[in-house]
Design an enzyme around this catalytic site. Structure first.
Site, PDB file in Angstrom:
ATOM      1  N   ARG A  39       0.789  -1.215   0.000  1.00 24.29           N
ATOM      2  CA  ARG A  39       0.000   0.000   0.000  1.00 24.29           C
ATOM      3  C   ARG A  39       0.831   1.279   0.000  1.00 24.29           C
ATOM      4  NH1 ARG A  39      -4.286   0.748   4.729  1.00 24.29           N
ATOM      5  NH2 ARG A  39      -4.609  -1.439   4.175  1.00 24.29           N
ATOM      6  N   HIS A  86      -8.139  -3.623  -7.446  1.00 26.64           N
ATOM      7  CA  HIS A  86      -7.909  -2.856  -6.215  1.00 26.64           C
ATOM      8  C   HIS A  86      -9.185  -2.805  -5.378  1.00 26.64           C
ATOM      9  CE1 HIS A  86      -5.115  -0.243  -4.062  1.00 26.64           C
ATOM     10  NE2 HIS A  86      -6.108   0.598  -3.825  1.00 26.64           N
ATOM     11  N   TYR A 130     -17.905  13.395 -13.738  1.00 23.10           N
ATOM     12  CA  TYR A 130     -17.814  14.568 -14.598  1.00 23.10           C
ATOM     13  C   TYR A 130     -16.499  14.651 -15.370  1.00 23.10           C
ATOM     14  CZ  TYR A 130     -21.782  16.171 -11.807  1.00 23.10           C
ATOM     15  OH  TYR A 130     -22.983  16.274 -11.180  1.00 23.10           O
TER      16      TYR A 130
END
Length: 852
Positions: A39, A86, A130
């Site tokens: 990570r 993931h 968006y």
């Protein structure tokens, strides 16, 4: 142990008793390693954390979002990464992708974002539904050759899809883009660097694998931040590159401009890396409002699409350099980047210096080149095998056609061809799949050309695999190609200066008046606040003191001077002028015990201005002469006072009933004059006084009559052109040429220097002056007057002089100091001084020429 109920319930053999402490240790270690490896820390080879690697792999292999393809919705990319590779929160993936698209976060962005991807002001990016994204062109180089068995693969979280354990990047991403992450028990914070410089360092390592880290500093100058700015000081940079840890000081890029009204303004065009511009401006504005930063009247952000531009308009009397240094000290305009180069090497976290980072990247590229060449060799050999079979078919096409037509099934035809022409299974299958157009003469020529080309490639690949030098040459050539395509100029300038703040940078070197009252209050006031009056004026109010207090000492120094304070007990203390509290001319000041660590029953009696305590030649060739009230003097080299101590040092041994009254800095060749209260003065050469150490009582300077005491000492340097000015306690004074005082032996009684009468009062001060001086006089009531020395005429040694200041009944002069002449003389009406009622003494020709 299990209870009887648990045994009866059939739990025996299914429950294993364990030690809770051991279980907690084991679980926490497993969690720590998961965070470290999977990570938080980047891999040293490709500079990627797992989330970034998965995003780029999904964009390239799964979604085909290369730089020449249309963009896709970020939500589609995030969803694909989550579903396949993931299994964490969508915000973690989207934020990681957004950062890879921000040109102020990454030196070389890897994602081409379309839409609102945030700003340097800390604005959040638009929602993923968006925005759209695809890979940058430079990212194509990161993913190049991933399909050629150049890297190792592993299965994803549900063992359904393979994912890469590392990317075969041609670009040393860990160095050029840096990385940051917090793991468990460790963290990494790696600075970005310039691609061209890093490539040059890698090439230098390729050419000489034994190269030292020190030599690589010739190529990698230091971090190159995407926001530009200035690296202030090189020591931290050097330490970081050589050891893997260091602190890099970053400064904003600023320029000094002038507004239309003529005011100075500071223009900020680049800010330090990772600084939030809006928060920085807000912090500066808050500090201005809270009066923590002086001299700024207005700050505004004028940034636009053409670049950053923050305007800081200064007040009329502010100095840009002083304000700027104050901003650097107190705001994020200057901040530090703590380099901590920790990355995963073979799955283990390690601290890495510049050479380590270059070495591991080059080794990774070497592994990729070898594996790619093996893959290409195998594919070329496989294709050559097929081409040779097709050429055999071309040579025997009629028989091939006959075999195919006479066979019942394709497998039978293939078997027959293999037996007839000694073909492999692959060759026979390729011949069966061959189209009729391959029978043309043109196609045969193509096959022959392809055969020759494949033979050349196979020969080249074999030579590459046999030669490490050739492998390294390929690495070097590909790196230089990357530099040619994507290299750019350095954005961050390195200023080779001290990382430490110099306190003097925050104060202009202005002239200051330092006043010390009888009860021990000290302050500094700009000399410009004191204006010159004509001789004979009563004076303006100088300081607010209690009724029983009055200004006893007045000194002039510049802000950068070091002041040596000498107390009447013979102690010496050091203090920078800018450390003395500032106060208006009418303010009381601060108790000196709160400024220097002076004893409660001690008082400051003398001072010295010294600039160069760190100049060995200067301190070795200058001296301090001390004088006490009973006429003792002592000469010591300045070197003995060149190492400041917070608690002060002993300067002279003071006998009971005596006290130190004066200290002077000399060159060793001065003429010393000591004046006594009853009007006598002695002159002798400084060379007659032998220098001794700080621990000593000194020698006799002047012999005094009973009841008399020394009021002052001056040291006049040769060719200084100074006259002797004396002043009595009732305001009478005069200038006398030094030559009127004959040179005598040290320790004599001296000669008359002023005619002491009831009208003049006792002698109170002796000063060395020229026409370039003004005289500042403060009396016990707190009134002050400043008058030009040139207004005081030269007079004989034994005369009483002229009235310098008119005193009210019962008032007396407390302190006198010669200061540099002011640029102008203000009329008494403008100073608020009361007009003297007593007629002036002296003659009309005493008014100086050139003064109004």
């Amino acid at each position: 142990m299990l209870t009887e109920e648990e045994k009866n319930a059939g739990l025996e053999g299914r429950i294993v008793p364990i030690n809770i402490e051991e279980q907690m240790k084991s679980a926490y270690i497993d969690y720590s390693m998961s965070v470290i490896v999977s990570r938080a820390l980047p891999d040293v080879r490709d500079g990627m954390k797992p989330v970034h690697r998965r995003i780029l792999y999904d964009m390239s292999a799964e979604l085909n979002l290369y730089s020449d393809k249309p963009t896709r919705k970020s939500a589609r990319i995030v969803g694909d990464v989550l579903g396949k590779f993931h299994p964490h929160g969508d915000s973690s993936v989207y934020e990681a992708m957004v950062r890879m698209a921000q040109d102020w976060s990454l030196r070389y962005p890897l994602v081409d974002g379309q839409g609102n991807f945030g700003s340097m002001d800390g604005d959040s990016p638009a929602a993923m539904r968006y925005t759209e994204a695809r890979m940058k062109k430079i990212t194509d180089e990161v993913m190049a050759d991933i399909d050629k068995e150049t890297i190792d693969w592993t299965l994803n979280f549900d063992d359904t899809i393979p994912e890469p354990t590392v990317l075969p990047t041609k670009i040393p991403l860990l160095l050029v883009n840096g990385a940051s992450g917090i793991a468990v028990g460790m963290a990494t914070n790696m600075a970005p660097h310039n691609l061209g410089e890093v490539v040059d360092a890698c090439c230098a390592y390729v050419e000489n694998p034994e190269i030292e880290c020190e030599e690589l500093l010739k190529y990698v100058k230091g971090p190159d931040f995407p926001t530009g700015g200035i690296i202030y000081g090189y020591d931290g940079v050097r330490e970081a590159l050589l050891t893997g840890r260091g602190r890099v000081m970053m400064r904003a890029r600023t320029e000094i401009e002038h507004t239309a009204s003529g005011r100075e303004c500071i223009v900020i065009t680049e800010i330090p890396y990772m600084v939030n511009k809006a928060e920085m401006i807000k912090k500066i504005a808050d500090m201005i409002n809270e009066k923590k930063i002086e001299g700024i009247s207005y700050i505004n952000d004028e940034s636009d699409r053409n670049g950053m531009r923050i305007i800081v308009i200064l007040k009329q009397d502010a100095r840009a350099s002083v304000v700027l240094n104050t901003l650097f000290k107190n705001t994020p305009l200057q901040t530090s980047f703590a380099v901590n180069n920790i990355a995963l090497v073979n799955g283990r976290p390690m601290m890495l210096n510049l050479r380590d980072l270059v070495r591991h990247f080059v080794e990774h590229r070497h592994d990729v080149i070898v594996r790619r060449t093996r893959f290409d060799l195998r594919k070329a050999e496989e294709r050559l095998h097929i081409v040779l079979g097709l050429l055999i078919a071309q040579d025997n096409i009629d028989e091939i056609v006959r075999i195919i037509r006479s066979s019942q099934t394709p497998d039978a035809a293939r078997q027959s061809m293999m037996e007839r022409f000694d073909l492999s299974d692959l060759q026979a299958a390729a011949i069966i799949e061959m189209r009729l157009r391959a029978l043309t003469g043109l196609e045969r020529g193509k096959l022959e050309a392809e055969r020759d080309e494949l033979n050349r490639q196979i020969d080249y690949f074999r030579r590459v695999l046999e030669s490490r030098d050739l492998q390294m040459q390929i690495i070097r050539d590909e790196l230089l190609e990357v530099k040619e395509k994507y290299g750019d100029d350095r954005r961050t300038e390195i200023v080779y200066a001290s990382e430490e703040f110099n306190p003097e940078d925050f104060y202009a070197d202005d002239d200051m008046v330092i006043t010390i009252s009888h009860m021990g209050y000290i302050k500094r006031t700009p000399l410009a606040e004191y204006r010159t009056q004509n001789r004979g004026g009563v004076g303006a109010k100088g300081s607010a003191t209690r009724d029983e207090d009055f200004i006893e000492h007045i000194y002039v120094a510049t802000m950068h001077n070091t002041i040596l304070f000498f107390t009447e007990k013979g102690r010496c203390y050091w203090l920078k002028v800018y450390d003395i509290p500032e106060g208006a001319r009418s303010s009381k000041g601060r108790a000196i015990q709160n400024v220097i660590q002076i004893e409660p029953d001690d008082k400051v009696r003398a001072y010295l201005n010294v600039r160069r305590l760190d100049d060995a030649d200067y301190v070795a060739n200058n001296y301090i002469i001390l004088c006490t009230k009973d006429g003792t003097i002592k000469k010591t080299r300045l070197e003995a006072y060149s190492r400041p101590r917070q608690n002060g040092v002993n300067a002279i041994v003071i006998r009971e009933g005596d006290q130190l009254i004066e200290a002077s800095l000399t060159s060793g060749k001065a003429e010393v004059m000591i004046a006594a209260r009853e009007g006598k003065a002695i002159r002798f050469n400084e060379s007659t006084v032998r220098p001794i150490g700080r621990v000593g009582a000194g020698v006799r300077g002047i012999s005094l009559d009973e009841g008399d005491e020394v009021v002052g000492m001056i040291c006049v340097e040769p060719a200084s052109g100074q006259d002797v000015l004396v002043l009595s306690e009732n305001g009478y004074g005069k200038r006398t040429d030094l030559s009127e005082y004959r040179v005598t032996n040290r320790g004599g009684k001296g000669v008359k220097t002023i005619n002491v009468t009831e009208k003049t009062g006792k002698l109170i001060s002796i000063q060395a002056v020229t026409d370039e001086n003004d005289l500042m006089i403060i009396n016990r009531s707190g009134l002050t007057i400043r008058t030009a020395v040139s207004q005081i005429r030269l007079a004989g040694r034994a005369t009483q002089g002229v009235r310098i200041i008119n005193l009210r009944d019962g008032d007396q002069i407390a302190s006198v100091m010669a200061v540099p002449a002011a640029d102008e003389v203000l009329p008494e009406a403008e100073t608020g001084a009361e007009q003297a009622s007593e007629p002036q003494t002296g003659t009309p020709d005493e008014t100086p020429s050139g003064r109004e």
